[in-house]
Scaffold this motif. Structure first.
Motif, PDB file in Angstrom:
ATOM      1  N   GLY A   7      -6.487  16.482  -3.426  1.00  0.00           N
ATOM      2  CA  GLY A   7      -6.750  15.224  -2.726  1.00  0.00           C
ATOM      3  C   GLY A   7      -6.335  14.031  -3.553  1.00  0.00           C
ATOM      4  O   GLY A   7      -6.505  14.012  -4.773  1.00  0.00           O
ATOM      5  N   PHE A   8      -5.778  13.017  -2.889  1.00  0.00           N
ATOM      6  CA  PHE A   8      -5.325  11.809  -3.567  1.00  0.00           C
ATOM      7  C   PHE A   8      -6.532  11.002  -4.033  1.00  0.00           C
ATOM      8  O   PHE A   8      -7.672  11.255  -3.629  1.00  0.00           O
ATOM      9  N   ILE A   9      -6.282  10.031  -4.900  1.00  0.00           N
ATOM     10  CA  ILE A   9      -7.323   9.133  -5.360  1.00  0.00           C
ATOM     11  C   ILE A   9      -8.062   8.529  -4.156  1.00  0.00           C
ATOM     12  O   ILE A   9      -7.460   8.233  -3.122  1.00  0.00           O
ATOM     13  N   LYS A  10      -9.386   8.344  -4.270  1.00  0.00           N
ATOM     14  CA  LYS A  10     -10.260   7.781  -3.240  1.00  0.00           C
ATOM     15  C   LYS A  10     -10.386   8.683  -2.013  1.00  0.00           C
ATOM     16  O   LYS A  10     -10.498   8.204  -0.885  1.00  0.00           O
ATOM     17  N   THR A  11     -10.394   9.989  -2.246  1.00  0.00           N
ATOM     18  CA  THR A  11     -10.654  10.930  -1.154  1.00  0.00           C
ATOM     19  C   THR A  11     -11.811  11.863  -1.543  1.00  0.00           C
ATOM     20  O   THR A  11     -11.825  13.022  -1.148  1.00  0.00           O
ATOM     21  N   GLY A  12     -12.756  11.335  -2.317  1.00  0.00           N
ATOM     22  CA  GLY A  12     -13.892  12.143  -2.748  1.00  0.00           C
ATOM     23  C   GLY A  12     -13.643  12.914  -4.020  1.00  0.00           C
ATOM     24  O   GLY A  12     -14.312  13.922  -4.275  1.00  0.00           O
ATOM     25  N   THR A  13     -12.713  12.451  -4.839  1.00  0.00           N
ATOM     26  CA  THR A  13     -12.364  13.201  -6.048  1.00  0.00           C
ATOM     27  C   THR A  13     -13.519  13.244  -7.053  1.00  0.00           C
ATOM     28  O   THR A  13     -13.709  14.259  -7.740  1.00  0.00           O
ATOM     29  N   SER A  99     -11.225   1.576   0.852  1.00  0.00           N
ATOM     30  CA  SER A  99     -11.909   2.160  -0.297  1.00  0.00           C
ATOM     31  C   SER A  99     -11.172   1.860  -1.593  1.00  0.00           C
ATOM     32  O   SER A  99     -11.786   1.543  -2.615  1.00  0.00           O
ATOM     33  N   LEU A 100      -9.843   1.957  -1.562  1.00  0.00           N
ATOM     34  CA  LEU A 100      -9.051   1.673  -2.767  1.00  0.00           C
ATOM     35  C   LEU A 100      -9.193   0.216  -3.179  1.00  0.00           C
ATOM     36  O   LEU A 100      -9.390  -0.089  -4.367  1.00  0.00           O
ATOM     37  N   LEU A 101      -9.100  -0.694  -2.230  1.00  0.00           N
ATOM     38  CA  LEU A 101      -9.219  -2.123  -2.544  1.00  0.00           C
ATOM     39  C   LEU A 101     -10.597  -2.442  -3.117  1.00  0.00           C
ATOM     40  O   LEU A 101     -10.716  -3.251  -4.045  1.00  0.00           O
ATOM     41  N   ASN A 102     -11.625  -1.809  -2.581  1.00  0.00           N
ATOM     42  CA  ASN A 102     -12.965  -2.027  -3.101  1.00  0.00           C
ATOM     43  C   ASN A 102     -13.084  -1.517  -4.532  1.00  0.00           C
ATOM     44  O   ASN A 102     -13.688  -2.176  -5.395  1.00  0.00           O
ATOM     45  N   PHE A 149      -5.444  -2.784 -13.722  1.00  0.00           N
ATOM     46  CA  PHE A 149      -5.815  -2.629 -12.312  1.00  0.00           C
ATOM     47  C   PHE A 149      -5.402  -3.826 -11.454  1.00  0.00           C
ATOM     48  O   PHE A 149      -5.877  -3.982 -10.333  1.00  0.00           O
ATOM     49  N   TYR A 150      -4.520  -4.663 -12.000  1.00  0.00           N
ATOM     50  CA  TYR A 150      -4.030  -5.807 -11.246  1.00  0.00           C
ATOM     51  C   TYR A 150      -2.651  -5.498 -10.654  1.00  0.00           C
ATOM     52  O   TYR A 150      -1.863  -4.773 -11.248  1.00  0.00           O
ATOM     53  N   GLY A 151      -2.371  -6.095  -9.512  1.00  0.00           N
ATOM     54  CA  GLY A 151      -1.020  -6.080  -8.974  1.00  0.00           C
ATOM     55  C   GLY A 151      -0.619  -4.849  -8.211  1.00  0.00           C
ATOM     56  O   GLY A 151       0.572  -4.548  -8.105  1.00  0.00           O
ATOM     57  N   VAL A 152      -1.583  -4.106  -7.646  1.00  0.00           N
ATOM     58  CA  VAL A 152      -1.229  -2.947  -6.833  1.00  0.00           C
ATOM     59  C   VAL A 152      -0.511  -3.423  -5.565  1.00  0.00           C
ATOM     60  O   VAL A 152      -0.981  -4.322  -4.872  1.00  0.00           O
ATOM     61  N   SER A 153       0.633  -2.828  -5.289  1.00  0.00           N
ATOM     62  CA  SER A 153       1.327  -3.080  -4.026  1.00  0.00           C
ATOM     63  C   SER A 153       0.739  -2.151  -2.973  1.00  0.00           C
ATOM     64  O   SER A 153       0.919  -0.936  -3.038  1.00  0.00           O
ATOM     65  N   MET A 154       0.013  -2.706  -2.003  1.00  0.00           N
ATOM     66  CA  MET A 154      -0.607  -1.860  -0.987  1.00  0.00           C
ATOM     67  C   MET A 154       0.452  -1.201  -0.103  1.00  0.00           C
ATOM     68  O   MET A 154       0.197  -0.128   0.462  1.00  0.00           O
TER      69      MET A 154
END
Length: 252
Positions: A7-13, A99-102, A149-154
């Motif tokens: 599972g990718f990040i933010k999928t209950g890992t 969830s990722l943005l949070n 953790f700055y500058g993530v391109s959504m």
């Protein structure tokens, strides 16, 4: 390697890491990947790697979960052809993005967590690797560990998530794959792994994105960073006191 959590990040890992730890497995989560085999991961991300590299990195580990490990689930499954694969995803891409943005917001507003990247030698090395992983996976424009953790391109992040889920669902060997909904609890997971159901509640970790807070409290790796940070702050305090003493002496 016995179990690959794809599972990718933010999928209950984080929940999966706690669940599999409860079942008695040795688990490498994201902080373990970057702390214990981080140099190998940077080589793979920047120069490339082989099945032999993955086999050597994880031959003494039972379970791998979270990035950068999960992104290379297929290569790792080829290195460990007997490993079982567990996959979870969010109910929708929109739910995953929220969830990722949070999570990113929680990281970027926890100043104690961010301070580890400058006041701890271990933290500086660790977050430098985080920055490289983030640039490769999410298109971050950051260059410094304190901006990890700055500058993530959504746009990039959404595509990574979408392509990752499609890849697992279409390419993972069906006889080794469990598509798992965390709401189903112990039964399907334990049946898949051949484990007895523990007499404890099914864990639920990182609720409301409190990963930074939990790492600071529980992770031995992050406790080491905090100890180093306290030493650095003590040294800085002593230097400032000495400079203040000298400046007072100049005016006496």
């Amino acid at each position: 390697m016995k179990v690959i959590v794809a599972g990718f990040i933010k999928t209950g890992t984080k929940t999966m890491a706690a669940v599999l730890d409860t079942l008695g497995y040795t688990v490498y989560d994201w902080e373990h990947h970057l702390y214990h085999v981080g140099d190998e991961w940077i080589k793979i991300l920047q120069q490339g790697g082989t099945k032999e590299d993955f086999r050597r990195m994880y031959e003494n580990v039972d379970v791998g979960v979270d990035i950068p490990f999960s992104v290379f689930w297929e290569e790792i499954s080829e290195a460990f052809p007997d490993a079982k694969i567990i996959f979870s995803q969010r109910t929708s891409e929109e739910a995953w993005e929220k969830s990722l943005l949070n999570q990113i917001k929680m990281f970027n507003t926890n100043w104690g967590f961010l301070a580890l990247s400058t006041l701890s030698y271990t933290g500086f090395k660790f977050f430098t690797k985080v920055s490289i992983v983030a640039r490769v996976l999410f298109g971050n424009y950051n260059f410094f560990p304190w901006n990890a953790f700055y500058g993530v391109s959504m746009t990039v992040a959404r595509k990574r998530y979408r392509d990752h889920c499609n890849s697992v669902l279409t390419r993972a060997p069906k006889d080794r794959l469990l598509i798992f909904d965390l709401r189903d609890g112990w039964k399907p997971l334990c049946e898949f792994l051949g484990k007895d159901i523990p007499n404890v509640p099914f864990p639920h970790e990182n609720e409301r994105g409190k990963l930074a807070e939990n790492l600071m409290k529980r992770s031995p790796i992050f406790k080491q960073m905090q100890n180093e940070m306290m030493i650095s702050l003590s040294v800085i305090g002593l230097i400032l006191c000495y400079l203040l003493y000298l400046s007072i002496g100049l005016f006496m």
